[in-house]
Scaffold this motif. Sequence first.
Motif, PDB file in Angstrom:
ATOM      1  N   MET A   1       0.850  -1.194   0.000  1.00 16.11           N
ATOM      2  CA  MET A   1       0.000   0.000   0.000  1.00 16.11           C
ATOM      3  C   MET A   1       0.877   1.232   0.000  1.00 16.11           C
ATOM      4  SD  MET A   1      -3.115  -1.037  -0.029  1.00 16.11           S
ATOM      5  CE  MET A   1      -4.018   0.431   0.465  1.00 16.11           C
ATOM      6  N   MET A   2       0.414   2.264  -0.691  1.00 17.27           N
ATOM      7  CA  MET A   2       1.176   3.496  -0.780  1.00 17.27           C
ATOM      8  C   MET A   2       0.787   4.422   0.359  1.00 17.27           C
ATOM      9  SD  MET A   2       0.829   4.066  -4.872  1.00 17.27           S
ATOM     10  CE  MET A   2       1.965   5.452  -4.877  1.00 17.27           C
ATOM     11  N   THR A   3       1.724   5.207   0.828  1.00 22.07           N
ATOM     12  CA  THR A   3       1.456   6.141   1.894  1.00 22.07           C
ATOM     13  C   THR A   3       0.741   7.362   1.342  1.00 22.07           C
ATOM     14  OG1 THR A   3       3.598   7.205   1.576  1.00 22.07           O
ATOM     15  CG2 THR A   3       3.476   5.386   3.172  1.00 22.07           C
ATOM     16  N   ASN A   4       0.088   8.118   2.249  1.00 27.66           N
ATOM     17  CA  ASN A   4      -0.657   9.297   1.855  1.00 27.66           C
ATOM     18  C   ASN A   4      -0.142  10.532   2.584  1.00 27.66           C
ATOM     19  OD1 ASN A   4      -2.591   8.126   0.023  1.00 27.66           O
ATOM     20  ND2 ASN A   4      -3.536   7.151   1.787  1.00 27.66           N
ATOM     21  N   VAL A   5       1.166  10.627   2.752  1.00 30.48           N
ATOM     22  CA  VAL A   5       1.771  11.765   3.422  1.00 30.48           C
ATOM     23  C   VAL A   5       1.881  12.923   2.441  1.00 30.48           C
ATOM     24  CG1 VAL A   5       3.813  12.613   4.638  1.00 30.48           C
ATOM     25  CG2 VAL A   5       3.060  10.240   4.942  1.00 30.48           C
ATOM     26  N   LEU A   6       1.278  14.052   2.772  1.00 31.18           N
ATOM     27  CA  LEU A   6       1.399  15.217   1.905  1.00 31.18           C
ATOM     28  C   LEU A   6       2.857  15.640   1.786  1.00 31.18           C
ATOM     29  CD1 LEU A   6      -1.560  17.597   2.880  1.00 31.18           C
ATOM     30  CD2 LEU A   6      -1.213  16.434   0.701  1.00 31.18           C
ATOM     31  N   VAL A   7       3.211  16.154   0.631  1.00 29.76           N
ATOM     32  CA  VAL A   7       4.583  16.612   0.414  1.00 29.76           C
ATOM     33  C   VAL A   7       4.942  17.682   1.434  1.00 29.76           C
ATOM     34  CG1 VAL A   7       6.130  17.745  -1.233  1.00 29.76           C
ATOM     35  CG2 VAL A   7       4.474  16.055  -2.032  1.00 29.76           C
ATOM     36  N   ALA A   8       3.983  18.537   1.775  1.00 30.74           N
ATOM     37  CA  ALA A   8       4.235  19.618   2.739  1.00 30.74           C
ATOM     38  C   ALA A   8       4.624  19.086   4.109  1.00 30.74           C
ATOM     39  CB  ALA A   8       3.005  20.514   2.856  1.00 30.74           C
ATOM     40  N   HIS A   9       4.167  17.873   4.446  1.00 27.50           N
ATOM     41  CA  HIS A   9       4.441  17.288   5.760  1.00 27.50           C
ATOM     42  C   HIS A   9       5.602  16.302   5.732  1.00 27.50           C
ATOM     43  CE1 HIS A   9      -0.106  18.076   6.581  1.00 27.50           C
ATOM     44  NE2 HIS A   9       0.630  19.176   6.700  1.00 27.50           N
ATOM     45  N   ALA A  10       6.181  16.082   4.568  1.00 29.45           N
ATOM     46  CA  ALA A  10       7.265  15.118   4.433  1.00 29.45           C
ATOM     47  C   ALA A  10       8.599  15.751   4.824  1.00 29.45           C
ATOM     48  CB  ALA A  10       7.327  14.603   2.997  1.00 29.45           C
ATOM     49  N   ASN A  11       9.600  14.899   5.041  1.00 28.01           N
ATOM     50  CA  ASN A  11      10.929  15.420   5.337  1.00 28.01           C
ATOM     51  C   ASN A  11      11.581  15.931   4.064  1.00 28.01           C
ATOM     52  OD1 ASN A  11      12.318  13.155   4.001  1.00 28.01           O
ATOM     53  ND2 ASN A  11      11.631  11.942   5.772  1.00 28.01           N
ATOM     54  N   ASP A  12      12.700  16.598   4.212  1.00 23.40           N
ATOM     55  CA  ASP A  12      13.350  17.248   3.074  1.00 23.40           C
ATOM     56  C   ASP A  12      13.786  16.255   2.001  1.00 23.40           C
ATOM     57  OD1 ASP A  12      12.990  19.690   4.266  1.00 23.40           O
ATOM     58  OD2 ASP A  12      15.013  19.804   5.114  1.00 23.40           O
ATOM     59  N   VAL A  13      14.227  15.072   2.427  1.00 24.25           N
ATOM     60  CA  VAL A  13      14.667  14.060   1.464  1.00 24.25           C
ATOM     61  C   VAL A  13      13.499  13.596   0.603  1.00 24.25           C
ATOM     62  CG1 VAL A  13      15.612  11.739   1.202  1.00 24.25           C
ATOM     63  CG2 VAL A  13      16.567  13.291   2.912  1.00 24.25           C
ATOM     64  N   ASP A  14      12.348  13.324   1.232  1.00 28.03           N
ATOM     65  CA  ASP A  14      11.172  12.869   0.487  1.00 28.03           C
ATOM     66  C   ASP A  14      10.610  13.977  -0.399  1.00 28.03           C
ATOM     67  OD1 ASP A  14      11.360  10.350   1.550  1.00 28.03           O
ATOM     68  OD2 ASP A  14       9.922  10.715   3.164  1.00 28.03           O
ATOM     69  N   LYS A  15      10.674  15.214   0.089  1.00 25.37           N
ATOM     70  CA  LYS A  15      10.224  16.337  -0.739  1.00 25.37           C
ATOM     71  C   LYS A  15      11.061  16.449  -2.000  1.00 25.37           C
ATOM     72  CE  LYS A  15       8.358  19.422   2.843  1.00 25.37           C
ATOM     73  NZ  LYS A  15       8.548  20.708   3.559  1.00 25.37           N
TER      74      LYS A  15
END
Length: 228
Positions: A1-15
Amino acid sequence: MMTNVLVAHANDVDKAAFYRKTYIHVALSILAFIGVESVMLKMVPDQLIFAMFAQRYIWLLIIGVFWLASVLATKWSLSQSRSTQYFGLGFYIILEAVIFLPLIKIATLYAGPNVIFQAAMLTIAMFAGISLVAFTSKRDFSFLRNVIIIGGFISLGLIAGGMLFGFNLGLWFSVGMVILASATILYQTSILKNAYSTNQYVGASLQLFASIMLLFWYILSILMSRRS
């Protein structure tokens, strides 16, 4: 399953990974469009391509089908399934290639292939400049949403009216559509972090690709009108 973390709430690496993947997919979508369009121009008979423009009611039907299909493609591109996301993006690229067939054919025959290259370069330059403004400016561009929605409905009404009643929308309509497409790119870029999760870069790239193609269409139309 894929996560649903908004880009705004993600860490810098994931952004950073989200933005990198989004713009890589935009670039690959453009390259895929060029490839599909080239194949179609060679395989589809000229008579069939010109027939798409010959009857305004047929063209109106084509645009209606394109709009409905693009809504479906957008929905697929935001699916939880990665394969469905790519299917939606690929489907949309093919749709764009089909809808561009008459314009590219006419541009090649009557304005020359150089005008297509010039329009492409102008489109890329404008997209890069607008993206830079969106990423570096601290302004809130959310107000553009209502402008884009209202402008979109007005433009669709004018296009439908022009096809039904046979009047030419002219150069200034194309200029207005370039402004509308530019505003759409600015708005979409500015809200990327709040509109998508870190795993929805395929859907994000489809939206940007769609706006780039709209911008390219009307820049090419303007350049062609200057050659005629």
